[in-house]
Write an enzyme that holds these catalytic residues in place. Sequence first.
Site, short mmCIF file in Angstrom:
data_model
loop_
_atom_site.label_atom_id
_atom_site.label_comp_id
_atom_site.label_asym_id
_atom_site.label_seq_id
_atom_site.Cartn_x
_atom_site.Cartn_y
_atom_site.Cartn_z
N THR A 185 7.42 -11.77 68.04
CA THR A 185 7.60 -10.96 69.25
C THR A 185 9.07 -10.68 69.55
O THR A 185 9.42 -9.55 69.88
CB THR A 185 6.96 -11.64 70.48
OG1 THR A 185 7.48 -12.96 70.60
CG2 THR A 185 5.47 -11.71 70.34
N THR A 186 9.91 -11.69 69.40
CA THR A 186 11.33 -11.49 69.70
C THR A 186 11.92 -10.47 68.73
O THR A 186 12.65 -9.55 69.14
CB THR A 186 12.09 -12.82 69.57
OG1 THR A 186 11.35 -13.82 70.27
CG2 THR A 186 13.47 -12.71 70.16
N ASP A 200 1.74 -19.63 67.20
CA ASP A 200 2.54 -18.83 66.27
C ASP A 200 2.22 -19.23 64.84
O ASP A 200 2.02 -18.39 63.97
CB ASP A 200 4.05 -19.05 66.52
CG ASP A 200 4.53 -18.32 67.77
OD1 ASP A 200 3.71 -17.63 68.41
OD2 ASP A 200 5.72 -18.44 68.12
N ASP A 205 9.65 -18.58 73.59
CA ASP A 205 8.72 -17.58 73.09
C ASP A 205 8.95 -16.23 73.76
O ASP A 205 8.81 -16.09 74.98
CB ASP A 205 7.31 -18.09 73.39
CG ASP A 205 6.25 -17.28 72.67
OD1 ASP A 205 6.45 -17.02 71.48
OD2 ASP A 205 5.27 -16.90 73.31
P1 ADP Z 1 10.04 -14.27 66.67
O1 ADP Z 1 9.52 -14.25 68.08
O2 ADP Z 1 10.55 -12.93 66.25
O3 ADP Z 1 9.11 -14.88 65.71
P2 ADP Z 1 11.63 -16.64 66.29
O4 ADP Z 1 12.49 -17.26 67.32
O5 ADP Z 1 10.37 -17.32 65.93
O6 ADP Z 1 11.35 -15.16 66.77
O7 ADP Z 1 12.51 -16.43 65.00
C1 ADP Z 1 11.99 -15.85 63.84
C2 ADP Z 1 13.08 -15.64 62.84
O8 ADP Z 1 13.68 -16.89 62.48
C3 ADP Z 1 12.54 -15.04 61.56
O9 ADP Z 1 13.37 -14.00 61.14
C4 ADP Z 1 12.57 -16.21 60.58
O10 ADP Z 1 12.74 -15.80 59.24
C5 ADP Z 1 13.77 -16.97 61.06
N1 ADP Z 1 13.80 -18.38 60.65
C6 ADP Z 1 12.85 -19.31 60.75
N2 ADP Z 1 13.25 -20.49 60.24
C7 ADP Z 1 14.51 -20.29 59.77
C8 ADP Z 1 15.50 -21.12 59.12
N3 ADP Z 1 15.25 -22.39 58.84
N4 ADP Z 1 16.67 -20.56 58.82
C9 ADP Z 1 16.93 -19.26 59.10
N5 ADP Z 1 16.07 -18.45 59.71
C10 ADP Z 1 14.87 -18.94 60.03
MG MG Z 2 8.43 -16.80 65.58
#
Ligand code: ADP
Ligand code: MG
Length: 531
Positions: A95-96, A384, A62
């Site tokens: 957040t990322t 989240d 996270d």
């Molecule tokens: P954040 O802190 O920004 O939410 P995450 O590590 O949760 O970071 O990643 C979010 C990103 O991952 C988003 O751009 C989302 O669309 C993408 N994502 C989630 N599931 C998938 C998947 N199965 N395939 C590709 N991208 C995905």
């Molecule tokens: Mg996320």
Amino acid sequence: MTEKTSDYIIPDNVSRTIGRDAQRNNIMAAKIVADIVKTTLGPKGMDKMLVDSTGNVIVTNDGVTILEEMEIEHPAAKMMVDIAKTQELEVGDGTTSAVLIAGKLLENAETLLDKKIHPTIIIKGYEKASKKALEILSEISIPIKERSILKKIAMTAMTGKGAEGNREKLSEIIVEAVSQISDNTINSSDIKIEKVKGNSVVDSELIKGIVLDKERANQEMPSRIEKAKILLIDFPIEFKGPESETRISVSSPEQLQSFIKSEEMQLKMIVEKIIGTGARVVFCQKGIDDVAQYYFAKAGIMACRRIPKSDMERLSKATSGKIISSQEDLSDKILGSAELVEEIKENDTNLIYVKGCVNPKAVSIIIRGGTSHVLDEIERAIKDGLGDVISAIKSGRIVAGGGAVEIEISRRIRSFAKTIEGREQLAIEQFALALESIPETLAENAGLDPIDIMTELKKRHESGLINDGLNLLNGQIEDSFLSGIIEPIKVKQQAITSASEVAMMILRIDDVLISKGKGQGFNPSLGSEYE
Ligand code: ADP
Ligand code: MG
């Protein structure tokens, strides 16, 4: 002005960096922050292990948790950490992404600064681009048509978050929790998360009511009450005497005796009034005296004391009982109700379940799991998911994940740039480029070739497939709505807004003065520390 001239007017213990050096330092710091969280983005992102000075270990994916735990000191880096915090506060997810975009915006600004383009021009370009980005975002978002979408949103939020194996079940719990409250004023604090060590994550459950990490005030009280009438009070059921400020003067043992007697009488009166309301369960925000406990136990009432205010409010929302602040308000009308109130001991912790509430406006999710590390990471994943589902319900609009939305916005901003004259155009183009860092990083973290992926994605978007994104569950490029990779519009709005705001703010700075505290007489320049 050089650093030398400033030496005349500022004290020794203040370090100063100005002009291009200040910008370079700040951009460097921001980039470092973005680089730290970069590898955690997306479902194939890696986790980080953080160990604090007392040896506590946190394993997490996270973004905001990582940055909060790192105790970052550089002022510009701190501003980056703040974006993550704002994002967390406003949506609870994304957040990322927000930090990555901000880092990229600054990195790209640097190439323009190197070409001697003035920061104010870059800022103007970024301002126009971010405004445009939000417009495009609204254009390409679509309304939520069916409830099944909500589950997909929760699943997307939890992908790659340690909740992996139980995503399906946890998503159902999240959607059920939010649907239960289904109210436009819904707030994530209406859903209480209680972590219980023991059993496994599949045993996690939704309670239509509130779970309290508490035990009843006295073992003599019943531990289980069915069809419970519940009283919520926020004043103490205690003697006022010794603890309060009022002085009493007593000159003889008899006087003292009668004073105590009268206090005891008063207490007894309150207790009798409470019993008279028909309440079988009493939750009190303050203390409950031993004598009162005795009377309650004798009357078959279960009472709990020192319940946190936040839990009192949730109990009120769940049971429809009113929290009263004075004994004058005691009546049977203000009582709440629940099918069952029960104290249960689970692996050394006592929990009080208030469940089976009719139409509760606050509910609890109990997360179970083997270790506290697992519990904490699942909790972050659930938060989240909850944040995303709540925000999806509130705005009613969604966008395609897996980088689809970023590619499309980037593409449209690039054509918008062509309509802008002068050097601002270059800044707008850099803004478009910065958004591409999301799909690029998603691919990179999954071990795919980012160049191939980006070329293919762009080609498809050019041909009108505006929802095509990366599906990392099968490594294919496909319509993200169809593959169920769906996010609420708010996550992206917030990420773009706060990332561009912080980037512009950092670009505006051309003078950094840092006081090193009193009397050190030591003047290290920021540059030597961070470059
Ligand atoms: P954040 O802190 O920004 O939410 P995450 O590590 O949760 O970071 O990643 C979010 C990103 O991952 C988003 O751009 C989302 O669309 C993408 N994502 C989630 N599931 C998938 C998947 N199965 N395939 C590709 N991208 C995905
Ligand atoms: Mg996320």
